[in-house]
Design a protein around this motif. Structure first.
Motif, PDB file in Angstrom:
ATOM      1  N   ARG B 101      21.495 -16.434 -16.274  1.00  0.00           N
ATOM      2  CA  ARG B 101      20.128 -16.166 -16.724  1.00  0.00           C
ATOM      3  C   ARG B 101      19.091 -16.401 -15.612  1.00  0.00           C
ATOM      4  O   ARG B 101      18.050 -17.034 -15.815  1.00  0.00           O
ATOM      5  CB  ARG B 101      19.777 -17.032 -17.945  1.00  0.00           C
ATOM      6  N   LEU B 102      19.417 -15.914 -14.399  1.00  0.00           N
ATOM      7  CA  LEU B 102      18.467 -15.997 -13.281  1.00  0.00           C
ATOM      8  C   LEU B 102      17.656 -14.711 -13.203  1.00  0.00           C
ATOM      9  O   LEU B 102      18.113 -13.645 -13.616  1.00  0.00           O
ATOM     10  CB  LEU B 102      19.216 -16.178 -11.955  1.00  0.00           C
ATOM     11  N   LEU B 103      16.456 -14.818 -12.618  1.00  0.00           N
ATOM     12  CA  LEU B 103      15.608 -13.640 -12.467  1.00  0.00           C
ATOM     13  C   LEU B 103      16.192 -12.724 -11.384  1.00  0.00           C
ATOM     14  O   LEU B 103      16.927 -13.194 -10.511  1.00  0.00           O
ATOM     15  CB  LEU B 103      14.189 -14.063 -12.042  1.00  0.00           C
ATOM     16  N   PRO B 104      15.893 -11.424 -11.434  1.00  0.00           N
ATOM     17  CA  PRO B 104      16.368 -10.542 -10.364  1.00  0.00           C
ATOM     18  C   PRO B 104      15.853 -11.037  -9.021  1.00  0.00           C
ATOM     19  O   PRO B 104      14.773 -11.622  -8.933  1.00  0.00           O
ATOM     20  CB  PRO B 104      15.761  -9.182 -10.712  1.00  0.00           C
ATOM     21  N   ARG B 105      16.643 -10.776  -7.978  1.00  0.00           N
ATOM     22  CA  ARG B 105      16.285 -11.294  -6.661  1.00  0.00           C
ATOM     23  C   ARG B 105      15.014 -10.642  -6.111  1.00  0.00           C
ATOM     24  O   ARG B 105      14.206 -11.276  -5.467  1.00  0.00           O
ATOM     25  CB  ARG B 105      17.455 -11.041  -5.714  1.00  0.00           C
ATOM     26  N   THR B 106      14.839  -9.366  -6.312  1.00  0.00           N
ATOM     27  CA  THR B 106      13.630  -8.697  -5.810  1.00  0.00           C
ATOM     28  C   THR B 106      12.788  -8.162  -6.961  1.00  0.00           C
ATOM     29  O   THR B 106      13.307  -7.792  -8.000  1.00  0.00           O
ATOM     30  CB  THR B 106      13.984  -7.517  -4.888  1.00  0.00           C
ATOM     31  N   ARG B 107      11.497  -8.163  -6.742  1.00  0.00           N
ATOM     32  CA  ARG B 107      10.576  -7.660  -7.749  1.00  0.00           C
ATOM     33  C   ARG B 107       9.721  -6.540  -7.159  1.00  0.00           C
ATOM     34  O   ARG B 107       8.555  -6.417  -7.472  1.00  0.00           O
ATOM     35  CB  ARG B 107       9.713  -8.808  -8.263  1.00  0.00           C
ATOM     36  N   PHE B 108      10.322  -5.770  -6.285  1.00  0.00           N
ATOM     37  CA  PHE B 108       9.558  -4.740  -5.561  1.00  0.00           C
ATOM     38  C   PHE B 108      10.039  -3.344  -5.919  1.00  0.00           C
ATOM     39  O   PHE B 108      11.202  -3.142  -6.239  1.00  0.00           O
ATOM     40  CB  PHE B 108       9.703  -4.931  -4.052  1.00  0.00           C
ATOM     41  N   ARG B 109       9.106  -2.413  -5.850  1.00  0.00           N
ATOM     42  CA  ARG B 109       9.489  -1.000  -5.948  1.00  0.00           C
ATOM     43  C   ARG B 109       9.027  -0.286  -4.674  1.00  0.00           C
ATOM     44  O   ARG B 109       8.131  -0.767  -3.974  1.00  0.00           O
ATOM     45  CB  ARG B 109       8.869  -0.363  -7.193  1.00  0.00           C
ATOM     46  N   HIS B 110       9.640   0.868  -4.388  1.00  0.00           N
ATOM     47  CA  HIS B 110       9.357   1.583  -3.147  1.00  0.00           C
ATOM     48  C   HIS B 110       8.402   2.747  -3.392  1.00  0.00           C
ATOM     49  O   HIS B 110       8.477   3.388  -4.424  1.00  0.00           O
ATOM     50  CB  HIS B 110      10.640   2.200  -2.566  1.00  0.00           C
ATOM     51  N   VAL B 111       7.543   3.006  -2.444  1.00  0.00           N
ATOM     52  CA  VAL B 111       6.775   4.253  -2.440  1.00  0.00           C
ATOM     53  C   VAL B 111       7.070   4.938  -1.108  1.00  0.00           C
ATOM     54  O   VAL B 111       6.745   4.398  -0.045  1.00  0.00           O
ATOM     55  CB  VAL B 111       5.261   3.993  -2.570  1.00  0.00           C
ATOM     56  N   ALA B 112       7.727   6.075  -1.159  1.00  0.00           N
ATOM     57  CA  ALA B 112       8.095   6.779   0.085  1.00  0.00           C
ATOM     58  C   ALA B 112       6.868   7.425   0.702  1.00  0.00           C
ATOM     59  O   ALA B 112       5.963   7.869  -0.009  1.00  0.00           O
ATOM     60  CB  ALA B 112       9.149   7.836  -0.209  1.00  0.00           C
ATOM     61  N   ALA B 113       6.823   7.436   2.017  1.00  0.00           N
ATOM     62  CA  ALA B 113       5.677   8.040   2.722  1.00  0.00           C
ATOM     63  C   ALA B 113       6.156   8.747   3.977  1.00  0.00           C
ATOM     64  O   ALA B 113       7.108   8.289   4.626  1.00  0.00           O
ATOM     65  CB  ALA B 113       4.672   6.945   3.090  1.00  0.00           C
ATOM     66  N   ASP B 114       5.503   9.852   4.301  1.00  0.00           N
ATOM     67  CA  ASP B 114       5.801  10.557   5.556  1.00  0.00           C
ATOM     68  C   ASP B 114       4.966   9.953   6.678  1.00  0.00           C
ATOM     69  O   ASP B 114       3.803   9.607   6.470  1.00  0.00           O
ATOM     70  CB  ASP B 114       5.447  12.038   5.428  1.00  0.00           C
ATOM     71  N   VAL B 115       5.561   9.871   7.854  1.00  0.00           N
ATOM     72  CA  VAL B 115       4.822   9.402   9.024  1.00  0.00           C
ATOM     73  C   VAL B 115       4.055  10.585   9.601  1.00  0.00           C
ATOM     74  O   VAL B 115       4.652  11.589   9.976  1.00  0.00           O
ATOM     75  CB  VAL B 115       5.781   8.820  10.086  1.00  0.00           C
ATOM     76  N   THR B 116       2.742  10.468   9.654  1.00  0.00           N
ATOM     77  CA  THR B 116       1.938  11.601  10.122  1.00  0.00           C
ATOM     78  C   THR B 116       1.402  11.403  11.537  1.00  0.00           C
ATOM     79  O   THR B 116       0.907  12.343  12.142  1.00  0.00           O
ATOM     80  CB  THR B 116       0.737  11.853   9.188  1.00  0.00           C
ATOM     81  N   GLY B 117       1.473  10.202  12.045  1.00  0.00           N
ATOM     82  CA  GLY B 117       0.962   9.973  13.395  1.00  0.00           C
ATOM     83  C   GLY B 117       1.571   8.729  14.005  1.00  0.00           C
ATOM     84  O   GLY B 117       2.048   7.846  13.290  1.00  0.00           O
ATOM     85  N   VAL B 118       1.567   8.689  15.329  1.00  0.00           N
ATOM     86  CA  VAL B 118       2.115   7.529  16.030  1.00  0.00           C
ATOM     87  C   VAL B 118       1.174   7.199  17.182  1.00  0.00           C
ATOM     88  O   VAL B 118       0.590   8.098  17.783  1.00  0.00           O
ATOM     89  CB  VAL B 118       3.552   7.823  16.513  1.00  0.00           C
ATOM     90  N   SER B 119       0.994   5.909  17.459  1.00  0.00           N
ATOM     91  CA  SER B 119       0.028   5.535  18.504  1.00  0.00           C
ATOM     92  C   SER B 119       0.524   5.979  19.870  1.00  0.00           C
ATOM     93  O   SER B 119       1.716   5.985  20.145  1.00  0.00           O
ATOM     94  CB  SER B 119      -0.208   4.030  18.495  1.00  0.00           C
ATOM     95  N   THR B 120      -0.418   6.358  20.722  1.00  0.00           N
ATOM     96  CA  THR B 120      -0.039   6.923  22.016  1.00  0.00           C
ATOM     97  C   THR B 120      -0.673   6.185  23.193  1.00  0.00           C
ATOM     98  O   THR B 120      -0.519   6.613  24.323  1.00  0.00           O
ATOM     99  CB  THR B 120      -0.490   8.392  22.100  1.00  0.00           C
ATOM    100  N   ASP B 121      -1.382   5.101  22.925  1.00  0.00           N
ATOM    101  CA  ASP B 121      -2.109   4.461  24.028  1.00  0.00           C
ATOM    102  C   ASP B 121      -1.287   3.421  24.779  1.00  0.00           C
ATOM    103  O   ASP B 121      -1.678   2.968  25.835  1.00  0.00           O
ATOM    104  CB  ASP B 121      -3.394   3.814  23.500  1.00  0.00           C
ATOM    105  N   GLY B 122      -0.157   3.020  24.236  1.00  0.00           N
ATOM    106  CA  GLY B 122       0.694   2.063  24.931  1.00  0.00           C
ATOM    107  C   GLY B 122       0.310   0.623  24.669  1.00  0.00           C
ATOM    108  O   GLY B 122       1.030  -0.295  25.066  1.00  0.00           O
ATOM    109  N   ALA B 123      -0.832   0.377  24.050  1.00  0.00           N
ATOM    110  CA  ALA B 123      -1.247  -1.000  23.779  1.00  0.00           C
ATOM    111  C   ALA B 123      -1.022  -1.351  22.315  1.00  0.00           C
ATOM    112  O   ALA B 123      -0.533  -2.423  21.987  1.00  0.00           O
ATOM    113  CB  ALA B 123      -2.709  -1.189  24.130  1.00  0.00           C
TER     114      ALA B 123
END
Lengths: 179, 264
Positions: B101-123
């Motif tokens: 009678r233990l609680l489930p280990r995780t209480r999270f759900r996922h929301v999938a997302a597309d990556v639309t951009g990536v940083s380009t400055d190197g910092a």
């Protein structure tokens, strides 16, 4: 309208190319594309038009790169203007323009790295990699591109590009005065 | 002072003010609005860039790709076997937790997302994703890839997009544990140059090849998400703590799809 939209489209393409390069280069390396484009133009355009293009370029880069702070936007505006203020001699050999571009890119890299959180220099064991990947490689890359693009513009005598609104109508004639 | 120089000076002062405004977050509102308009363009650019980059990259590396495919096929077979074992263990675990009678280990759900951009400055090390406030994405939400690999956390949220701070950048710090030896410490990046597991007392054992997972103690990441593998261990003379370099299982700059974890 065309004078704004076409350069913006061109800069979006460059920003897209920059994103593609960022994705496919080995991880710590960066290769800016917007910066050399703006620096090449900095040798040719009046300051007001350059400021507009730099802003549009920065905005495109900011939008396409996903940067949160917009440091790159401000730096992309400031740097070409500074180069424009200091070097207003299009008759300089392209090699010299490439060298100036390289130095400007080095300053840009240092500025951007300084704006990042945390100490400027990484631990000693990563220092060589930091200097190579974050400072020297982008500077050499930008210098080479400025040289290449400068040569290209010289060879085409600026005619083809003037139709995109990127160069003054008097291209090929006397160098335009700063307005 | 000549007029042109005065204008340039004014421009520089203006840029300085913009930097200050950006730094203090005064322009977050207008930038957020601009990003709403730019999001579709940004996504198209990224897709085109990715396609072109992929073709060029494949062409340049065609010689090594076949060897890489063979290695990956072997790795895939090994992972499938491991996944089958884990599935049976998970089933057993669920049955045991139900019995106790233990609680489930995780209480999270996922929301999938597309990556639309990536940083380009190197910092900075950030991704832009096409989910935002409209999808109830909160700031600081954990972001993962490949069903359990830590990517980073959401650093800012706009209407339809969000910015993800990557683990490699240095702003994200994750409480971690070595699965094999139990050593605990903090995992964080160093300017995109390296990812470090540090703050580990020298009394704890740490070995090359140890797999690192989240502990959940930092409150941002649920436990048992994969962080990476230890590739080298360093301990200075007379130092209280030791540190290790970590190899990430994925190249975070090349991700196309990620998942944001939301508390359910």
């Amino acid at each position: 309208m065309r004078k704004i939209l076409l350069p913006l489209l061109l800069f979006f393409l460059l920003a897209g190319g920059e994103t593609a390069v960022a994705r496919w280069l080995p991880s710590p390396f960066v290769a800016p594309l917007l910066l050399p484009a703006l620096l090449t133009l900095a040798f040719r355009l009046p300051a007001t038009r350059l400021a507009r293009l730099a802003f549009l370029g920065g905005l495109a880069g900011e939008a396409a790169s996903g940067l949160p702070g917009g440091t790159i936007l401000a730096a992309l505006v400031a740097l070409p203007l500074a180069v424009r203020a200091l070097v207003r001699r299009p008759e300089l050999p392209v090699l010299v323009r490439g060298l100036v571009g390289m130095i400007a890119a080095l300053l840009f890299s240092i500025l951007v790295q300084a704006a990042a959180p945390g100490p400027f220099a990484p631990p000693a064991r990563l220092l060589a990699q930091f200097i190579t990947a974050k400072l020297l490689f982008p500077s050499l890359f930008v210098g080479a591109l400025v040289l290449f693009m400068g040569s290209l513009l010289d060879a085409r005598e600026q005619r083809r590009f003037s139709s995109l609104g990127l160069l003054p109508a008097a291209a090929g004639g006397p160098y335009p005065s700063v307005k | 002072m000549p007029r042109p120089r005065f204008r340039v000076l004014l421009g520089m002062v203006g840029v300085g003010l913009v930097i200050l405004a950006l730094h203090d977050g005064w322009l977050n509102g207008p930038l957020g609005l601009a990003r709403v308009g730019f999001a579709p363009v940004e996504w198209s650019i990224t897709n085109v860039g990715e396609t072109v980059g992929g073709v060029v990259w494949s062409f340049l590396r065609v010689g090594t790709l076949s060897r890489r495919v063979r290695t990956l096929e072997e790795e895939l077979a090994r992972l499938r076997a491991e996944q089958a074992r884990e599935a049976s263990l998970q089933q057993e675990n669920a049955e045991l937790r139900q019995a106790l009678r233990l609680l489930p280990r995780t209480r999270f759900r996922h929301v999938a997302a597309d990556v639309t951009g990536v940083s380009t400055d190197g910092a900075s090390a950030v991704l832009r994703i096409n989910r935002g406030a409209n999808d109830r994405i909160p700031t600081d939400a954990a972001v993962i890839a490949a069903d359990g690999v830590v990517v980073g956390h959401v650093s800012s949220v706009q209407t339809s997009t969000a910015t993800v701070e990557l683990l490699t950048g240095g702003k994200v710090r994750v409480a971690a544990r070595a699965l094999d030896t139990g050593a605990e410490g903090i995992v964080h990046g160093v300017r995109g140059l390296d990812v470090i597991f540090d703050g580990i007392p020298r009394t704890q054992t740490l070995r090359v090849g140890d797999r690192l997972v989240t502990t959940g103690l930092d409150g941002n990441f649920p436990p048992y998400l994969l962080l990476g593998t230890v590739v080298s261990v360093r301990a200075l003379e007379n130092a209280i703590f030791q540190e290790a370099s970590v190899q990430l299982p994925l190249d975070l700059h090349r991700l196309k799809v990620v998942a944001v974890l939301l508390e359910s």
